[in-house]
Design a protein around this motif. Sequence first.
Motif, mmCIF file in Angstrom:
data_model
loop_
_atom_site.group_PDB
_atom_site.id
_atom_site.type_symbol
_atom_site.label_atom_id
_atom_site.label_comp_id
_atom_site.label_asym_id
_atom_site.label_seq_id
_atom_site.Cartn_x
_atom_site.Cartn_y
_atom_site.Cartn_z
ATOM 1 N N LEU A 147 37.356 50.050 37.439
ATOM 2 C CA LEU A 147 37.311 50.519 36.049
ATOM 3 C C LEU A 147 36.576 49.542 35.144
ATOM 4 O O LEU A 147 36.440 49.799 33.946
ATOM 5 N N ASN A 148 36.121 48.432 35.696
ATOM 6 C CA ASN A 148 35.396 47.435 34.917
ATOM 7 C C ASN A 148 36.150 47.053 33.647
ATOM 8 O O ASN A 148 35.567 46.916 32.575
ATOM 9 N N GLY A 149 37.456 46.902 33.794
ATOM 10 C CA GLY A 149 38.295 46.466 32.690
ATOM 11 C C GLY A 149 39.720 46.306 33.166
ATOM 12 O O GLY A 149 40.125 46.888 34.177
ATOM 13 N N THR A 150 40.491 45.502 32.460
ATOM 14 C CA THR A 150 41.897 45.327 32.781
ATOM 15 C C THR A 150 42.703 46.447 32.133
ATOM 16 O O THR A 150 42.215 47.173 31.260
ATOM 17 N N VAL A 151 43.956 46.577 32.542
ATOM 18 C CA VAL A 151 44.786 47.657 31.993
ATOM 19 C C VAL A 151 45.110 47.420 30.517
ATOM 20 O O VAL A 151 45.585 48.331 29.838
ATOM 21 N N ASP A 152 44.852 46.215 30.012
ATOM 22 C CA ASP A 152 45.085 45.922 28.595
ATOM 23 C C ASP A 152 43.855 46.195 27.734
ATOM 24 O O ASP A 152 43.927 46.067 26.503
ATOM 25 N N ASP A 153 42.753 46.556 28.349
ATOM 26 C CA ASP A 153 41.509 46.809 27.620
ATOM 27 C C ASP A 153 41.633 48.113 26.834
ATOM 28 O O ASP A 153 41.917 49.168 27.392
ATOM 29 N N LEU A 172 44.382 39.397 40.830
ATOM 30 C CA LEU A 172 43.043 39.258 40.267
ATOM 31 C C LEU A 172 42.021 39.613 41.346
ATOM 32 O O LEU A 172 42.080 39.104 42.467
ATOM 33 N N SER A 173 41.064 40.469 41.005
ATOM 34 C CA SER A 173 40.179 41.017 42.039
ATOM 35 C C SER A 173 38.701 40.683 41.861
ATOM 36 O O SER A 173 37.905 40.976 42.759
ATOM 37 N N TYR A 174 38.320 40.092 40.729
ATOM 38 C CA TYR A 174 36.887 39.881 40.491
ATOM 39 C C TYR A 174 36.673 38.637 39.633
ATOM 40 O O TYR A 174 37.413 38.420 38.674
ATOM 41 N N PRO A 175 35.617 37.852 39.973
ATOM 42 C CA PRO A 175 34.801 37.920 41.194
ATOM 43 C C PRO A 175 35.555 37.334 42.376
ATOM 44 O O PRO A 175 36.433 36.488 42.220
ATOM 45 N N PRO A 179 38.517 34.642 41.408
ATOM 46 C CA PRO A 179 38.963 35.817 40.633
ATOM 47 C C PRO A 179 39.513 35.432 39.264
ATOM 48 O O PRO A 179 40.357 34.538 39.140
ATOM 49 N N LEU A 180 39.022 36.132 38.256
ATOM 50 C CA LEU A 180 39.426 35.874 36.877
ATOM 51 C C LEU A 180 40.170 37.052 36.256
ATOM 52 O O LEU A 180 40.889 36.865 35.269
ATOM 53 N N ALA A 181 39.989 38.263 36.801
ATOM 54 C CA ALA A 181 40.608 39.448 36.211
ATOM 55 C C ALA A 181 40.772 40.513 37.275
ATOM 56 O O ALA A 181 40.059 40.505 38.295
ATOM 57 N N ARG A 182 41.711 41.422 37.051
ATOM 58 C CA ARG A 182 41.809 42.600 37.919
ATOM 59 C C ARG A 182 41.143 43.761 37.210
ATOM 60 O O ARG A 182 41.655 44.304 36.244
ATOM 61 N N LEU A 207 37.623 41.680 45.497
ATOM 62 C CA LEU A 207 38.694 41.675 46.481
ATOM 63 C C LEU A 207 39.328 43.060 46.538
ATOM 64 O O LEU A 207 39.463 43.723 45.504
ATOM 65 N N PRO A 208 39.740 43.509 47.716
ATOM 66 C CA PRO A 208 40.495 44.759 47.782
ATOM 67 C C PRO A 208 41.872 44.572 47.152
ATOM 68 O O PRO A 208 42.443 43.473 47.194
ATOM 69 N N VAL A 209 42.398 45.643 46.569
ATOM 70 C CA VAL A 209 43.778 45.619 46.085
ATOM 71 C C VAL A 209 44.564 46.707 46.806
ATOM 72 O O VAL A 209 44.028 47.767 47.143
ATOM 73 N N LEU A 210 45.846 46.424 47.058
ATOM 74 C CA LEU A 210 46.721 47.355 47.751
ATOM 75 C C LEU A 210 47.960 47.593 46.913
ATOM 76 O O LEU A 210 48.548 46.649 46.376
ATOM 77 N N VAL A 211 48.354 48.859 46.785
ATOM 78 C CA VAL A 211 49.564 49.205 46.044
ATOM 79 C C VAL A 211 50.384 50.203 46.846
ATOM 80 O O VAL A 211 49.870 50.906 47.717
ATOM 81 N N ARG A 212 51.667 50.258 46.513
ATOM 82 C CA ARG A 212 52.539 51.308 47.029
ATOM 83 C C ARG A 212 52.895 52.202 45.851
ATOM 84 O O ARG A 212 53.390 51.725 44.833
ATOM 85 N N VAL A 213 52.627 53.483 45.996
ATOM 86 C CA VAL A 213 52.895 54.456 44.947
ATOM 87 C C VAL A 213 54.122 55.266 45.348
ATOM 88 O O VAL A 213 54.128 55.902 46.415
ATOM 89 N N VAL A 214 55.158 55.217 44.540
ATOM 90 C CA VAL A 214 56.396 55.938 44.816
ATOM 91 C C VAL A 214 56.367 57.229 43.997
ATOM 92 O O VAL A 214 56.466 57.207 42.764
ATOM 93 N N LEU A 215 56.241 58.343 44.688
ATOM 94 C CA LEU A 215 56.102 59.637 44.023
ATOM 95 C C LEU A 215 57.461 60.131 43.544
ATOM 96 O O LEU A 215 58.462 60.049 44.250
#
Length: 219
Positions: A147-153, A172-175, A179-182, A207-215
């Motif tokens: 998304l080229n931005g953090t969730v606070d953007d 943090l995933s980039y660069p 890494p400075l930001a996700r 960097l790859p990111v991995l999450v678990r999504v609980v539906l």
Amino acid sequence: LTVVQHNVADDNADPAGTARALADSGADLIALQELVDPDLDTYRRTLAPRYPYHSVQGTVGLWSRHPLTGARALDIRPQDITEPWRRALRAEVRSPYGTVAAYVVHLPSVRLGPGGLASARRDESAALLGGILAADPSDRIVLAGDLNGTVDDRGLAPLTSRLVAPERGLALSYPAALPLARIDQVLARGAHVPAVRTLPATGSDHLPVLVRVVLHGAS
């Protein structure tokens, strides 16, 4: 569901190694950006044994352990881009926990210009995508993307106001080298995302990111 999000980089020197590392994560879904020829065939061939279902639209793709239906490209192209530009898709995942609408997206980069950081293109794409999400009748949505931005953007508010972010984890995933930001995100609706973490570096500058999504409502 477990989801891996990764911008694999269009200049990745080891696409096969990257694909193997992502497959080894054991995720249910793998969302990729910057898929280009001839590397695309490598990703398809390497991921196929564990991920028999996939869709690629332009430079974004989704690989799944579960059947996909209705995959299609989405138009989130900024008005001033006139060349071919397909960087978003939607597909339905027929998971063991019910049907999930999966989005894979790559929003435009934020560039440093004479007037500072220029985010108009990214913000325009985010607004277009937010309108698509608002009209989506699905109870359960998972969105993965660079998304080229953090969730606070604030520029990503059309997305973050409609979807929930991970509850824990810095990731943090980039660069990738320092890494400075996700900026690689997995967001959801009709679910919660307990935590996010990064995976080891690949041949990408992300960097790859991995999450678990609980539906919600899943047994």
